[in-house]
Design a protein around this motif. Structure first.
Motif, PDB file in Angstrom:
ATOM      1  N   ALA A  12       0.834  -1.329  -0.101  1.00  9.23           N
ATOM      2  CA  ALA A  12       0.140   0.099  -0.001  1.00  9.23           C
ATOM      3  C   ALA A  12       0.959   1.267  -0.135  1.00  9.23           C
ATOM      4  N   GLY A  13       1.835   1.291   0.715  1.00 13.92           N
ATOM      5  CA  GLY A  13       2.866   2.411   0.764  1.00 13.92           C
ATOM      6  C   GLY A  13       3.649   2.484  -0.373  1.00 13.92           C
ATOM      7  N   GLU A  14       3.869   1.401  -1.266  1.00 11.45           N
ATOM      8  CA  GLU A  14       4.350   1.555  -2.722  1.00 11.45           C
ATOM      9  C   GLU A  14       3.541   2.304  -3.751  1.00 11.45           C
ATOM     10  N   GLU A  15       2.260   1.775  -3.406  1.00 12.37           N
ATOM     11  CA  GLU A  15       1.268   2.427  -4.389  1.00 12.37           C
ATOM     12  C   GLU A  15       1.219   3.961  -4.155  1.00 12.37           C
ATOM     13  N   LEU A  16       1.106   4.153  -2.738  1.00 12.45           N
ATOM     14  CA  LEU A  16       0.903   5.673  -2.475  1.00 12.45           C
ATOM     15  C   LEU A  16       2.118   6.490  -3.140  1.00 12.45           C
ATOM     16  N   LEU A  17       3.259   6.098  -2.975  1.00  9.66           N
ATOM     17  CA  LEU A  17       4.416   6.619  -3.221  1.00  9.66           C
ATOM     18  C   LEU A  17       4.503   7.067  -4.685  1.00  9.66           C
ATOM     19  N   LEU A  18       4.020   6.117  -5.598  1.00  6.82           N
ATOM     20  CA  LEU A  18       3.928   6.147  -6.964  1.00  6.82           C
ATOM     21  C   LEU A  18       3.000   7.565  -7.229  1.00  6.82           C
ATOM     22  N   ARG A  19       2.122   7.746  -6.530  1.00  4.99           N
ATOM     23  CA  ARG A  19       1.139   8.825  -6.710  1.00  4.99           C
ATOM     24  C   ARG A  19       1.742   9.886  -6.212  1.00  4.99           C
ATOM     25  N   LEU A  20       2.360   9.847  -5.053  1.00  2.82           N
ATOM     26  CA  LEU A  20       2.719  10.916  -4.211  1.00  2.82           C
ATOM     27  C   LEU A  20       3.994  11.616  -4.679  1.00  2.82           C
ATOM     28  N   LYS A  21       4.810  10.956  -5.108  1.00  6.49           N
ATOM     29  CA  LYS A  21       6.064  11.604  -5.650  1.00  6.49           C
ATOM     30  C   LYS A  21       5.950  12.663  -6.646  1.00  6.49           C
ATOM     31  N   PRO A  22       5.247  12.411  -7.693  1.00  6.95           N
ATOM     32  CA  PRO A  22       5.227  13.500  -8.846  1.00  6.95           C
ATOM     33  C   PRO A  22       4.523  14.711  -8.262  1.00  6.95           C
ATOM     34  N   ALA A  23       3.727  14.520  -7.214  1.00  4.65           N
ATOM     35  CA  ALA A  23       3.050  15.815  -6.422  1.00  4.65           C
ATOM     36  C   ALA A  23       4.417  16.493  -5.708  1.00  4.65           C
ATOM     37  N   ILE A  24       5.128  15.789  -4.998  1.00  8.68           N
ATOM     38  CA  ILE A  24       6.151  16.396  -4.313  1.00  8.68           C
ATOM     39  C   ILE A  24       7.160  17.134  -5.350  1.00  8.68           C
ATOM     40  N   ASP A  25       7.559  16.321  -6.403  1.00 11.39           N
ATOM     41  CA  ASP A  25       8.510  16.887  -7.238  1.00 11.39           C
ATOM     42  C   ASP A  25       7.754  18.229  -7.986  1.00 11.39           C
ATOM     43  N   SER A  26       6.339  18.250  -8.053  1.00  9.43           N
ATOM     44  CA  SER A  26       5.842  19.360  -8.709  1.00  9.43           C
ATOM     45  C   SER A  26       5.975  20.627  -7.656  1.00  9.43           C
ATOM     46  N   VAL A  27       5.755  20.362  -6.356  1.00  6.16           N
ATOM     47  CA  VAL A  27       5.652  21.409  -5.645  1.00  6.16           C
ATOM     48  C   VAL A  27       7.248  21.726  -5.398  1.00  6.16           C
ATOM     49  N   GLU A  28       8.329  21.145  -5.298  1.00  3.62           N
ATOM     50  CA  GLU A  28       9.651  21.593  -5.321  1.00  3.62           C
ATOM     51  C   GLU A  28      10.041  22.388  -6.448  1.00  3.62           C
TER      52      GLU A  28
END
Length: 295
Positions: free
Chosen positions: A63-79
């Motif tokens: 579940a954590g892996e799946e969440l990270l796949l969706r979360l990382k692009p959002a974090i990269d976009s914010v940065e």
């Protein structure tokens, strides 16, 4: 979005990226216990376990892996958005995190920082000294400073020093009752002080140039350390002959607590380079820092 939830998601991503609570805590400037509390709170809110933890390992659950796949692009976009915002400032501001080996930190980076601070008072520099190999991407440094020969191929590098001469030295007290070595073969009759590389554990092989050739020798270390300051101080204390970067022994050579031996046989290290990932989007603060460091 719930502010605490977003904060927890950022902490979760940082922990996985760092590979441990301790390393993530160092990067974020928080305590490991605070991160552990944040993760427990996040998992409770989401109703699902995100991390599998043991005393020796840490990994995201499916579940954590799946969440990270969706979360990382959002974090990269914010940065990326924050970086673009910083680039638009009238005056550069922010924090620059630098990893440098000790000699480069003292003789290449520090001498330029006073002028840099006066020119850019809103930019702070966090300088971490480490003589071992550092993965600047994994450890979240903005840049590193090392000799050119150790740089990875996918890095952009900027020369920040001239080549660094080496020098062989010993204390007058050590040489009081013995002839100083004049040729590398003479070292067999002397006590030698050696440097052990922090990351690899390999003892530095002494390099020589003379007689129209260059060669290396494995030296029997009567004393070995992984710290160049300790190596120099051991030579000053009269423990034996040491090989040092010349800038690190200049004061001792000037005041006579060390004298040069094996004159004409020492080699030169490549220049120090500031390096950073080619895919990095430089902020305004980082750009002016690089410009201030280059020669």
């Amino acid at each position: 979005m719930d502010r605490d939830l977003w904060s927890g998601l950022a902490v979760f991503a940082a922990i996985v990226d760092a590979g441990s609570f301790a390393r993530a805590a160092t990067r974020l400037g928080l305590s490991p216990s605070a991160l552990s509390h944040a993760m427990r709170s996040l998992e409770t809110k989401l109703g699902v376990r995100l991390l599998d933890r043991t005393t020796r390992s840490l990994a995201p659950t499916p579940a954590g892996e799946e969440l990270l796949l969706r979360l990382k692009p959002a974090i990269d976009s914010v940065e990326s958005a924050l970086s673009d915002l910083d680039s638009g400032r009238d005056k550069p501001a922010g924090r620059i995190r630098v990893s440098a080996h000790r000699v480069a930190a003292i003789y290449a980076v520090l001498p330029r920082l006073a002028d840099f601070a006066r020119a850019y008072p809103d930019v702070t520099v966090k300088l971490t000294v480490d003589d071992g190999f550092v993965d600047i991407v994994a450890d979240r440094f903005d840049c590193g400073v090392r000799h050119a020969m150790t740089l990875q191929g996918d890095m952009i590098s900027v020369r920040i020093s001239d080549p660094v001469p080496l020098v062989y030295v010993a204390a007058p007290s050590y040489l009081h009752d013995r002839a100083p070595p004049a040729h590398p073969d003479d070292l067999d009759a002397h006590r030698c002080l050696c440097y052990r590389h922090t990351s690899s554990g390999v003892v530095h092989r002494w390099e020589f140039e003379g007689g129209g050739r260059a060669f290396e020798r494995t030296i029997r270390g009567d004393f070995t350390t992984n710290d160049v300051d300790v190596l120099r101080d051991a030579a000053v204390a009269g423990l034996g002959v040491a090989c040092l970067p010349q800038p690190h022994a200049e004061r001792q050579l000037a005041d006579g607590t060390l004298v040069e031996v094996l004159a004409g046989w020492a080699t030169t290290l490549p220049p120090n380079h500031l390096y950073y990932p080619s895919r990095r989007q430089p902020s305004a603060a980082f750009r002016v820092f690089v410009d201030a460091m280059r020669v």
